[in-house]
Scaffold this active site. Structure first.
Site, short mmCIF file in Angstrom:
data_model
loop_
_atom_site.label_atom_id
_atom_site.label_comp_id
_atom_site.label_asym_id
_atom_site.label_seq_id
_atom_site.Cartn_x
_atom_site.Cartn_y
_atom_site.Cartn_z
N ASP A 165 -1.76 6.46 6.32
CA ASP A 165 -2.77 5.52 5.88
C ASP A 165 -3.00 4.55 7.04
O ASP A 165 -2.17 3.71 7.35
CB ASP A 165 -2.27 4.77 4.64
CG ASP A 165 -3.25 3.70 4.15
OD1 ASP A 165 -4.30 3.51 4.79
OD2 ASP A 165 -2.94 3.07 3.12
N LYS B 130 -11.88 -2.22 6.66
CA LYS B 130 -11.01 -3.10 7.43
C LYS B 130 -11.47 -3.13 8.89
O LYS B 130 -11.71 -4.18 9.45
CB LYS B 130 -9.55 -2.63 7.37
CG LYS B 130 -9.01 -2.44 5.95
CD LYS B 130 -8.78 -3.74 5.22
CE LYS B 130 -8.63 -3.58 3.71
NZ LYS B 130 -7.57 -2.72 3.26
N TRP C 114 0.83 -1.22 0.00
CA TRP C 114 0.00 0.00 0.00
C TRP C 114 0.85 1.25 0.00
O TRP C 114 0.52 2.23 -0.67
CB TRP C 114 -1.00 -0.03 1.16
CG TRP C 114 -1.91 -1.21 1.08
CD1 TRP C 114 -1.97 -2.27 1.95
CD2 TRP C 114 -2.89 -1.50 0.06
NE1 TRP C 114 -2.91 -3.18 1.52
CE2 TRP C 114 -3.49 -2.73 0.36
CE3 TRP C 114 -3.30 -0.83 -1.10
CZ2 TRP C 114 -4.48 -3.32 -0.43
CZ3 TRP C 114 -4.29 -1.40 -1.89
CH2 TRP C 114 -4.87 -2.63 -1.55
#
Ligand SMILES: *Cc1c(COP(=O)(O)O)cnc(C)c1O
Length: 362
Positions: A173, A197, A104
């Site tokens: 993030d 998530k 990511w």
């Protein structure tokens, strides 16, 4: 209903707290005496106003945010944030530092590159396949921000404490560990998290942005890609992802009222992860993939002695009512995602199953 539910170790979309799902079900056809479902009411109505404002207030309380911070609900997932962050904050002449801790982070770096923004990758754990979090990083004092991924969902690593950037704001993030532990928010100029998530359903991304970051935003951005648009309209410039915001509000209520806020949540998460890691440590059959000081409390990644055994393990687990244990397709292996809603009972059931599988196949 709950008796047919599996122990869900999916990485995302992922398990949500059962009381939240039950409340959604209960109020689904007639939301707060409106005679409509929450997905049928106008986003300009009092009903939805109350929901979004409650979600903002709960976020502020949970994280201890002062008036400089704004809580937003956007669409486009965490992936759109990879692009919006450099687009908004890196006008000509500005630079940013990035730390590459795997998939990511790498994608966030790529999106800045596509826009030809000036960034420096100041640290990376690529040399060992991203199995650790880099330390002793030298940051550029003139950078507008330092971008990090607080929890690396695929590689199973997590920043245990956040780096000292010499006053440069962190942009993080937090998709896979948002609201899983208390934060020293003062270090952060912007936090973003795809909800699916740890705090809600897919389709909504939470963004927390501080005034000093807003001041950096350049001119000429399309409205939907400019943070100002959402700050000025309480996330309702256009139709917001209403159902997602509503579910998040219920999850935040659960965090505050049932879990004892973020410190209560953290102790619970530490306890759950310890059960799993200590079992893996004590076994010669299973092997944790992340370095000891970098292991994630959320995504526990591990290997078995062979890929055939891993495939058998995942299949057998499903037969035993445990889903989502296959590692990400890019890395293979196994992964148990034990986000906030995962229960001790579920983790203990997993360990019992792992013991049994080892006894039969080890
Ligand atoms: C899943 C994930 C993403 C991607 O999120 P989308 O909402 O699908 O764009 C980004 N970062 C991290 C850390 C993730 O776990």
């Amino acid at each position: 209903m709950s008796s047919q539910r599996i122990y869900n170790f999916n990485a995302g979309p992922a398990a949500l707290p059962l009381p939240v799902l039950e409340e959604i079900q209960e109020s689904f056809l007639n939301f707060r005496k409106s005679g409509m479902s929450i997905i049928e009411v106008s986003h300009r109505s009092k009903w939805f106003d109350d929901v979004i404002n409650d979600a903002v207030d709960r976020t502020k309380r949970l994280l201890g945010l002062d008036e400089r911070y704004h809580v937003l609900f956007l669409q486009g997932g965490a992936s759109l944030q990879f692009a919006m962050i450099p687009m908004n904050f890196l006008a000509t002449g500005r630079t940013a530092d990035y730390v590459d801790t795997g998939t990511w982070s790498t994608k966030a770096i790529k999106e800045a590159g596509i826009q030809k923004k000036e960034i420096a990758v100041v640290a990376s754990s690529k040399d060992r396949d991203f199995c650790y979090i880099p330390e002793d990083i030298k940051f550029n004092p003139g950078a507008s921000y330092v971008h990090i991924t607080s929890n690396n969902t695929i590689k199973g690593t997590q920043w245990q404490s956040f780096p000292d950037t010499g006053g440069v704001p962190l942009v993080a993030d937090m998709s896979s560990d948002f609201m899983s532990r208390p934060l020293d928010v003062e270090k952060f100029g912007l936090i973003y998290a795809g909800a699916q998530k740890n705090i809600g359903p897919a389709g909504v991304c939470m963004v927390i942005i501080r005034d000093d970051m807003i001041k950096l935003i350049g001119d000429g951005l399309p409205s939907m890609l400019d943070y100002n648009t959402f700050v000025n309209k309480n996330s309702m410039y256009n139709t917001p992802p209403c159902f997602g915001v509503y579910t998040i509000d219920l999850v935040l209520k659960w965090l505050e009222e049932d879990m004892g806020g973020l410190s209560g949540m953290e102790s619970f998460n530490v306890k759950k992860a310890a059960i799993l890691y200590s079992f893996i440590e004590g076994s010669d059959f299973y092997r944790a993939t992340a370095d000891e000081g970098s292991r994630s409390l959320m995504n526990v990644t591990f290997r078995l002695p062979s890929e055939d055994l891993e495939a058998a393990f995942v299949a057998k687990a499903i037969e035993n009512g445990m889903g989502g244990l296959k590692g990400h397709r890019s890395v293979g292996g196994c992964r148990a995602s034990i986000y906030n809603p995962a229960t001790i009972e579920g983790v203990e059931a997993l360990v019992a199953f792992m013991k049994e599988f080892e006894a039969k196949n080890g």
